[in-house]
Design an enzyme around this catalytic site. Structure first.
Site, PDB file in Angstrom:
ATOM      1  N   ARG A  49      17.674  86.015  59.911  1.00  0.00           N
ATOM      2  CA  ARG A  49      16.627  85.810  58.901  1.00  0.00           C
ATOM      3  C   ARG A  49      15.286  85.409  59.529  1.00  0.00           C
ATOM      4  O   ARG A  49      14.508  84.665  58.914  1.00  0.00           O
ATOM      5  CB  ARG A  49      17.070  84.749  57.860  1.00  0.00           C
ATOM      6  CG  ARG A  49      18.457  84.979  57.251  1.00  0.00           C
ATOM      7  CD  ARG A  49      18.516  86.115  56.265  1.00  0.00           C
ATOM      8  NE  ARG A  49      17.881  85.843  55.007  1.00  0.00           N
ATOM      9  CZ  ARG A  49      18.489  85.455  53.891  1.00  0.00           C
ATOM     10  NH1 ARG A  49      19.788  85.270  53.887  1.00  0.00           N
ATOM     11  NH2 ARG A  49      17.827  85.277  52.790  1.00  0.00           N
ATOM     12  N   ARG A  85      10.552  83.190  54.883  1.00  0.00           N
ATOM     13  CA  ARG A  85       9.655  82.222  54.258  1.00  0.00           C
ATOM     14  C   ARG A  85       9.183  81.065  55.129  1.00  0.00           C
ATOM     15  O   ARG A  85       8.289  80.332  54.730  1.00  0.00           O
ATOM     16  CB  ARG A  85      10.324  81.675  52.984  1.00  0.00           C
ATOM     17  CG  ARG A  85      10.337  82.716  51.876  1.00  0.00           C
ATOM     18  CD  ARG A  85      10.999  82.197  50.627  1.00  0.00           C
ATOM     19  NE  ARG A  85      12.439  82.087  50.854  1.00  0.00           N
ATOM     20  CZ  ARG A  85      13.324  81.765  49.924  1.00  0.00           C
ATOM     21  NH1 ARG A  85      12.914  81.491  48.698  1.00  0.00           N
ATOM     22  NH2 ARG A  85      14.605  81.702  50.205  1.00  0.00           N
ATOM     23  N   ARG A 134       4.121  88.159  50.733  1.00  0.00           N
ATOM     24  CA  ARG A 134       5.098  88.105  49.633  1.00  0.00           C
ATOM     25  C   ARG A 134       4.401  87.780  48.313  1.00  0.00           C
ATOM     26  O   ARG A 134       4.769  88.305  47.255  1.00  0.00           O
ATOM     27  CB  ARG A 134       6.153  87.051  49.981  1.00  0.00           C
ATOM     28  CG  ARG A 134       7.139  86.706  48.907  1.00  0.00           C
ATOM     29  CD  ARG A 134       8.188  87.779  48.751  1.00  0.00           C
ATOM     30  NE  ARG A 134       9.178  87.406  47.762  1.00  0.00           N
ATOM     31  CZ  ARG A 134       9.066  87.631  46.461  1.00  0.00           C
ATOM     32  NH1 ARG A 134       7.991  88.216  45.985  1.00  0.00           N
ATOM     33  NH2 ARG A 134      10.031  87.271  45.630  1.00  0.00           N
ATOM     34  N   ASP A 140      17.465  93.705  52.287  1.00  0.00           N
ATOM     35  CA  ASP A 140      18.440  92.720  51.833  1.00  0.00           C
ATOM     36  C   ASP A 140      19.795  93.397  51.682  1.00  0.00           C
ATOM     37  O   ASP A 140      19.857  94.614  51.476  1.00  0.00           O
ATOM     38  CB  ASP A 140      18.024  92.077  50.508  1.00  0.00           C
ATOM     39  CG  ASP A 140      18.840  90.818  50.244  1.00  0.00           C
ATOM     40  OD1 ASP A 140      18.551  89.778  50.860  1.00  0.00           O
ATOM     41  OD2 ASP A 140      19.812  90.882  49.462  1.00  0.00           O
ATOM     42  N   TYR A 187      28.662  88.907  45.117  1.00  0.00           N
ATOM     43  CA  TYR A 187      27.456  88.874  44.273  1.00  0.00           C
ATOM     44  C   TYR A 187      27.596  89.837  43.091  1.00  0.00           C
ATOM     45  O   TYR A 187      27.131  89.556  41.989  1.00  0.00           O
ATOM     46  CB  TYR A 187      26.215  89.255  45.086  1.00  0.00           C
ATOM     47  CG  TYR A 187      25.801  88.196  46.081  1.00  0.00           C
ATOM     48  CD1 TYR A 187      24.995  87.137  45.685  1.00  0.00           C
ATOM     49  CD2 TYR A 187      26.222  88.247  47.399  1.00  0.00           C
ATOM     50  CE1 TYR A 187      24.611  86.156  46.596  1.00  0.00           C
ATOM     51  CE2 TYR A 187      25.847  87.276  48.315  1.00  0.00           C
ATOM     52  CZ  TYR A 187      25.050  86.235  47.903  1.00  0.00           C
ATOM     53  OH  TYR A 187      24.669  85.266  48.791  1.00  0.00           O
TER      54      TYR A 187
HETATM   55  O1  1CP Z   1      14.814  88.531  59.194  1.00  0.00           O
HETATM   56  C1  1CP Z   1      15.687  88.798  58.373  1.00  0.00           C
HETATM   57  O2  1CP Z   1      16.887  88.622  58.640  1.00  0.00           O
HETATM   58  C2  1CP Z   1      15.217  89.302  57.051  1.00  0.00           C
HETATM   59  C3  1CP Z   1      16.044  90.357  56.394  1.00  0.00           C
HETATM   60  C4  1CP Z   1      17.147  89.792  55.492  1.00  0.00           C
HETATM   61  C5  1CP Z   1      18.534  89.796  55.762  1.00  0.00           C
HETATM   62  C6  1CP Z   1      19.221  90.209  57.061  1.00  0.00           C
HETATM   63  C7  1CP Z   1      16.968  89.263  54.185  1.00  0.00           C
HETATM   64  C8  1CP Z   1      15.682  89.045  53.513  1.00  0.00           C
HETATM   65  N1  1CP Z   1      18.230  89.039  53.657  1.00  0.00           N
HETATM   66  C9  1CP Z   1      19.181  89.325  54.589  1.00  0.00           C
HETATM   67  C10 1CP Z   1      20.639  89.255  54.456  1.00  0.00           C
HETATM   68  C11 1CP Z   1      21.243  88.524  53.312  1.00  0.00           C
HETATM   69  N2  1CP Z   1      20.826  88.467  52.014  1.00  0.00           N
HETATM   70  C12 1CP Z   1      22.485  87.835  53.401  1.00  0.00           C
HETATM   71  C13 1CP Z   1      23.353  87.772  54.637  1.00  0.00           C
HETATM   72  C14 1CP Z   1      22.820  86.795  55.627  1.00  0.00           C
HETATM   73  C15 1CP Z   1      22.972  85.329  55.270  1.00  0.00           C
HETATM   74  O3  1CP Z   1      24.073  84.886  54.982  1.00  0.00           O
HETATM   75  O4  1CP Z   1      21.934  84.645  55.347  1.00  0.00           O
HETATM   76  C16 1CP Z   1      22.765  87.303  52.132  1.00  0.00           C
HETATM   77  C17 1CP Z   1      23.964  86.481  51.735  1.00  0.00           C
HETATM   78  C18 1CP Z   1      21.722  87.717  51.250  1.00  0.00           C
HETATM   79  C19 1CP Z   1      21.607  87.480  49.794  1.00  0.00           C
HETATM   80  C20 1CP Z   1      20.315  86.814  49.472  1.00  0.00           C
HETATM   81  N3  1CP Z   1      19.134  87.480  49.389  1.00  0.00           N
HETATM   82  C21 1CP Z   1      20.057  85.448  49.296  1.00  0.00           C
HETATM   83  C22 1CP Z   1      21.084  84.331  49.389  1.00  0.00           C
HETATM   84  C23 1CP Z   1      21.509  83.878  48.041  1.00  0.00           C
HETATM   85  C24 1CP Z   1      22.637  82.883  48.148  1.00  0.00           C
HETATM   86  O5  1CP Z   1      23.711  83.147  47.611  1.00  0.00           O
HETATM   87  O6  1CP Z   1      22.444  81.825  48.780  1.00  0.00           O
HETATM   88  C25 1CP Z   1      18.687  85.306  49.046  1.00  0.00           C
HETATM   89  C26 1CP Z   1      17.926  84.038  48.744  1.00  0.00           C
HETATM   90  C27 1CP Z   1      18.109  86.604  49.124  1.00  0.00           C
HETATM   91  C28 1CP Z   1      16.661  86.971  49.017  1.00  0.00           C
HETATM   92  C29 1CP Z   1      16.023  87.190  50.325  1.00  0.00           C
HETATM   93  N4  1CP Z   1      16.447  88.134  51.244  1.00  0.00           N
HETATM   94  C30 1CP Z   1      15.614  88.129  52.341  1.00  0.00           C
HETATM   95  C31 1CP Z   1      14.612  87.115  52.106  1.00  0.00           C
HETATM   96  C32 1CP Z   1      13.475  86.796  53.030  1.00  0.00           C
HETATM   97  C33 1CP Z   1      14.870  86.538  50.843  1.00  0.00           C
HETATM   98  C34 1CP Z   1      14.065  85.456  50.154  1.00  0.00           C
HETATM   99  C35 1CP Z   1      13.338  86.042  48.986  1.00  0.00           C
HETATM  100  C36 1CP Z   1      11.857  85.781  48.917  1.00  0.00           C
HETATM  101  O7  1CP Z   1      11.118  85.752  49.922  1.00  0.00           O
HETATM  102  O8  1CP Z   1      11.387  85.648  47.788  1.00  0.00           O
END
Ligand code: 1CP
Length: 346
Positions: free
Chosen positions: A25, A29, A38, A75, A150
Site C-alpha cells: 500500500r 493516503r 484524490r 484495488d 467482501y
Molecule cells: O500502493 C498500493 O498498494 C496501492 C494499491 C492498493 C492495493 C494493493 C489499494 C488502494 N488497495 C490494495 C489492496 C487491497 N484493497 C487489499 C489487500 C491488501 C491489504 O490487506 O491491505 C484489501 C483488503 C483491499 C480492500 C480495501 N480497499 C480496503 C480495506 C477495507 C477493510 O476491510 O479494512 C480499503 C480501505 C480500500 C480502499 C483503498 N484501496 C486503495 C486505497 C489507497 C484505498 C483508500 C481509499 C481512499 O483513498 O479513499
C-alpha cells in the site's frame, strides 16, 4: 544485456548484500500528494479507472523514495465490479457492495467483463514508460477467499463471519463463487502481465481466520490453481503469495505452492519462518506497520532484527501488512536508509 532489476533477481533466488525494498500500500493516503489528487476525483473507483491519475499515483512513491518496485494503483474489489456486483467506496467507512446473501445471488453475477478493466491495463502501459530502469512493476489481485469475504458481507468485517457462515451453510454455492473468482483472477492477472507488469502479488489478507480444513479449501487451494494457470502461461513472471495469518501453515504452503516468494505478516516470527522453510524459499516482510509509525529507536531495533533474521536468505524487505495512513514520511526515509546502510555511504 540489461542488468536484472534487484527485485526480480531476488525473486529468482539470488542472494544480495542489501535486500530490495517496497511497501504494501505504498501509494496512498500517508502521502500528501496522493491526498491532493484524490480530493479531485469523483469517487475512488473513478480514480482507479482514470489511467492518467492511477499512473500518477503509482509513480508518486517512486519519485519520493528509492523503492525497488512500484505497485499498480488499483484495488482488489475491481474484480467484483467487473462481475457486475455494485461496488463503491465511502470516505472513512471503506468499501460497500450489494451483499450476496443467497445461492441465487451468486448465480445472478454476470460474466467477467474484463473490458471494464481496460483502464487498469492502460495505467500499466503508462507507468511502464515512466518507470526508472531498476524499478520493477508489480501487478496484483486479491485471493478468491479475501475478495469473496467482501462480496458476501458487502463491506469489511473484523472476522469475515458472514462469508465463513455462508461457506458452511451453502458450500456448493460458495464453491461456485470461489471458482468464478479463480477464473476471473487468472484472466485479470494474465492481462496485467500482457500489459507489462513484471511481478504479481496475490493478497489473501483474511486467510488467517479460517480453520485448517477451510484454509486448505478456500485459501491455499484456489491460490494454487491461480498460480498453476499463470505458470503454465507465463513461467517467467515471478509470483508472490501473501497469505496473511498462514502462521504454522506457511511451511506447507512453501512446499506445495509454485509461488516464487511468500509474504510474511507482522505476527510471524521471521526466525521461525526461515527455520521452517527450505533455504531456497524467498521470503518477503515483515516489519510491523506500527513500528514505522513509531520511528526512532523502536523502528531501528525492528529493522535490525528483521535484517538479521533473513541473513543468508533471499529476502525482500517489506511491511507485514499495508502502510498506515498516519505514517510520517521521514520514517519511511529512515527505513530505506537503514535497510540500505551498506550502500548509502557512497
Ligand atoms: O500502493 C498500493 O498498494 C496501492 C494499491 C492498493 C492495493 C494493493 C489499494 C488502494 N488497495 C490494495 C489492496 C487491497 N484493497 C487489499 C489487500 C491488501 C491489504 O490487506 O491491505 C484489501 C483488503 C483491499 C480492500 C480495501 N480497499 C480496503 C480495506 C477495507 C477493510 O476491510 O479494512 C480499503 C480501505 C480500500 C480502499 C483503498 N484501496 C486503495 C486505497 C489507497 C484505498 C483508500 C481509499 C481512499 O483513498 O479513499
Amino acid at each position: 544485456m540489461l542488468e536484472e532489476k534487484p527485485l526480480i533477481s531476488t525473486l529468482r533466488g539470488k542472494l544480495s548484500e542489501v535486500p530490495p525494498i517496497w511497501l504494501m500500500r505504498q501509494a496512498g493516503r500517508y502521502l500528501p500528494e496522493y491526498r491532493a489528487l484524490r480530493a479531485n476525483a469523483k469517487s475512488f473507483l473513478d480514480f482507479c479507472y482514470t489511467p492518467q491519475l492511477a499512473a500518477e499515483v503509482t509513480l508518486q512513491p517512486i519519485r519520493r523514495f528509492q523503492f525497488d518496485a512500484a505497485i499498480l494503483f488499483s484495488d482488489i474489489l475491481v474484480v467484483p465490479d467487473a462481475l457486475g456486483q455494485a461496488v463503491s467506496f465511502e470516505t472513512g467507512s471503506g468499501p460497500k457492495l450489494d451483499p450476496l446473501q443467497t445461492a441465487e445471488d451468486i448465480d445472478r453475477l454476470g460474466p467477467f467483463n474484463i473490458e471494464k478493466l481496460a483502464p487498469v491495463f492502460e495505467t500499466i502501459d503508462r507507468v511502464k514508460t515512466a518507470l526508472p530502469a531498476p524499478v520493477a512493476l508489480i501487478g496484483f489481485c486479491g485471493a478468491p477467499w479475501t475478495v469473496a469475504s467482501y462480496m458476501i458481507a458487502g463491506h469489511g468485517t473484523p472476522d469475515q463471519s458472514p462469508a465463513r457462515l455462508f461457506a458452511f451453510q451453502h458450500p456448493q454455492a460458495f464453491e461456485k463463487l470461489i471458482d468464478r473468482l479463480i477464473e476471473a483472477s487468472i484472466s485479470y492477472l494474465s492481462r496485467q502481465i500482457d500489459a507489462g507488469v513484471e511481478v504479481v502479488q496475490i493478497f489473501d489478507s483474511w486467510a488467517g481466520v479460517l480453520p485448517h480444513q477451510e484454509f486448505q479449501k478456500w485459501s491455499a487451494g484456489p491460490i494454487s490453481r491461480i498460480i498453476n494457470a499463470l505458470k503454465a502461461q507465463r513461467p517467467e513472471i515471478p509470483i508472490i503469495a501473501f497469505v496473511r495469518g498462514a502462521d504454522t501453515q506457511l511451511p506447507d504452503l512453501a512446499r506445495t505452492l509454485q509461488a516464487d516468494a511468500y509474504g510474511l505478516d507482522t505476527a510471524l516470527d521471521p526466525n521461525w519462518a526461515v527455520a521452517h522453510t527450505p533455504s531456497t524459499t524467498v521470503l518477503q516482510g515483515n516489519l510491523d506497520p506500527l513500528a514505522l509509525v513509531a520511528g526512532g529507536e523502536a523502528l531501528s531495533k525492528e529493522i535490525d532484527a528483521i535484517t538479521r533474521a533473513f541473513l543468508g536468505r533471499p529476502h525482500i524487505f517489506n511491511l507485514g501488512h499495508g502502510i498506515l495512513q498516519q505514517t510520517p514520511i521521514e520514517h519511511v526515509e529512515a527505513l530505506i536508509a537503514r535497510v540500505r546502510r551498506g550502500k548509502i555511504s557512497s
